[in-house]
Design a protein around this motif. Structure first.
Motif, PDB file in Angstrom:
ATOM      1  N   ASP A   1       0.825  -1.210   0.000  1.00  0.00           N
ATOM      2  CA  ASP A   1       0.000   0.000   0.000  1.00  0.00           C
ATOM      3  C   ASP A   1       0.859   1.259   0.000  1.00  0.00           C
TER       4      ASP A   1
ATOM      5  N   ARG B   1      -5.651   1.150   0.669  1.00  0.00           N
ATOM      6  CA  ARG B   1      -6.055   2.192  -0.277  1.00  0.00           C
ATOM      7  C   ARG B   1      -6.101   1.703  -1.714  1.00  0.00           C
ATOM      8  N   LYS B   2      -5.342   0.667  -2.011  1.00  0.00           N
ATOM      9  CA  LYS B   2      -5.196   0.222  -3.397  1.00  0.00           C
ATOM     10  C   LYS B   2      -6.107  -0.966  -3.682  1.00  0.00           C
ATOM     11  N   PRO B   3      -6.483  -1.139  -4.955  1.00  0.00           N
ATOM     12  CA  PRO B   3      -7.363  -2.264  -5.291  1.00  0.00           C
ATOM     13  C   PRO B   3      -6.771  -3.599  -4.861  1.00  0.00           C
TER      14      PRO B   3
ATOM     15  N   TYR C   1     -13.356  -8.006   1.778  1.00  0.00           N
ATOM     16  CA  TYR C   1     -12.451  -6.863   1.628  1.00  0.00           C
ATOM     17  C   TYR C   1     -11.933  -6.714   0.202  1.00  0.00           C
TER      18      TYR C   1
ATOM     19  N   ASP D   1     -11.834  -6.186  -3.907  1.00  0.00           N
ATOM     20  CA  ASP D   1     -12.512  -5.410  -4.940  1.00  0.00           C
ATOM     21  C   ASP D   1     -12.933  -6.305  -6.100  1.00  0.00           C
TER      22      ASP D   1
ATOM     23  N   LEU E   1      -6.968   5.400  -9.077  1.00  0.00           N
ATOM     24  CA  LEU E   1      -7.411   4.129  -8.498  1.00  0.00           C
ATOM     25  C   LEU E   1      -7.703   4.289  -7.003  1.00  0.00           C
TER      26      LEU E   1
ATOM     27  N   LYS F   1     -11.360   3.888  -5.098  1.00  0.00           N
ATOM     28  CA  LYS F   1     -11.573   2.961  -3.984  1.00  0.00           C
ATOM     29  C   LYS F   1     -11.975   3.713  -2.719  1.00  0.00           C
ATOM     30  N   GLN F   2     -11.350   4.832  -2.475  1.00  0.00           N
ATOM     31  CA  GLN F   2     -11.676   5.605  -1.271  1.00  0.00           C
ATOM     32  C   GLN F   2     -13.142   6.021  -1.269  1.00  0.00           C
TER      33      GLN F   2
ATOM     34  N   MET G   1     -15.580   4.581  -2.726  1.00  0.00           N
ATOM     35  CA  MET G   1     -16.433   3.404  -2.561  1.00  0.00           C
ATOM     36  C   MET G   1     -16.410   2.861  -1.137  1.00  0.00           C
ATOM     37  N   VAL G   2     -15.227   2.864  -0.524  1.00  0.00           N
ATOM     38  CA  VAL G   2     -15.037   2.150   0.744  1.00  0.00           C
ATOM     39  C   VAL G   2     -15.202   3.043   1.972  1.00  0.00           C
TER      40      VAL G   2
END
Length: 252
Positions: free
Chosen positions: A41, A94-96, A115, A117, A204, A208-209, A211-212
């Protein structure tokens, strides 16, 4: 090396590498996986994390030998990060995260899908959440994440029944995005990881941020509830009987 690390095209592949124990998580593997996830990450050259398992299993879940030692051995030593540290790291990642589920996934080997993606499963893979058969509570915020992922009734069956779910059923439920033949699994997961890794890393992370982030406080709250229930049930009659039966089967 408990977690094998390979880099290619901005994709960091992490392979759980305890095949003799079906990649069951002991304290050392929890620590190694946590460190590997955090390093990926933080590495500016890594865009996507791909997690899989060595051998015929993805992960057989918590190491039940260590679970019993936690109850019976006053000198039992927890790891630096342990289970909770890995869950905190997955929550904050933080990363896919792409999973290539190459074989059986039990306990955390199944709940970790909440957890991810993207999840790719081998046609030979199976999932099980064995909490009720072990006399314990859910883990890894699965009581929140699984209903979000697959709906209330599919999650209820997984968490309440302790039954196996095969790859086709897992895809129908929504656990898996793609199901692949065993020989094609890693290549197919890597092909999709390469597509993501060709995109802007800050973009990216931003996707993700957004979405999560809305779920992170709910994940933390669910995990807190589960830890309390787990602590209450661990070492209780049903759990002690299940662990004793496991030890007897292992010794025979």
């Amino acid at each position: 090396m408990l977690v094998q690390i390979d880099d290619a095209n901005g994709v960091r592949t992490l392979t759980l590498n305890r095949p003799e124990a079906l990649n069951a998580f002991n304290e050392a593997l929890y620590d190694a996986t946590t460190i590997a996830l955090r390093d990926a990450d933080e590495d500016p050259t890594v865009a996507v994390v791909l997690l899989t398992g060595a051998g015929r299993a993805f992960s057989a879940g918590n190491d039940l030998v260590e679970m019993q030692a936690r109850i019976t051995d006053p000198a039992f030593q927890s790891g630096q990060y342990g289970f909770a540290g890995m869950i905190d790291t997955l929550t904050a990642l933080r990363k896919p995260l792409i999973l290539a589920v190459n074989g059986l996934g039990v306990g955390i080997g199944a709940t970790i899908l909440g957890y991810a993606d993207l999840v790719f499963m081998s046609t030979s893979a199976r999932l099980k959440c064995p909490f009720t058969s072990l006399g314990v509570a859910p883990e890894a915020a699965s009581s929140y994440l699984l209903p979000q992922l697959v709906g209330r009734q599919n999650a209820a069956w997984m968490l309440l029944s302790s039954e196996w779910v095969d790859a086709a059923e897992a895809q129908r439920m929504g656990f898996a995005w793609k199901v692949c033949e065993p020989d094609a699994l890693l290549a197919e997961a890597a092909r999709h990881a390469d597509i993501l890794a060709s995109r802007s890393i800050p973009s990216l992370i931003a996707v993700k941020q957004t979405m999560v982030d809305p779920t992170r406080s709910e994940i933390t709250a669910a995990a807190t509830r589960e830890y309390a229930q787990f602590a209450e049930l661990l070492g209780g009659a049903a759990n002690a009987d299940a662990l004793a039966a496991f030890a007897e089967r292992r010794g025979s």
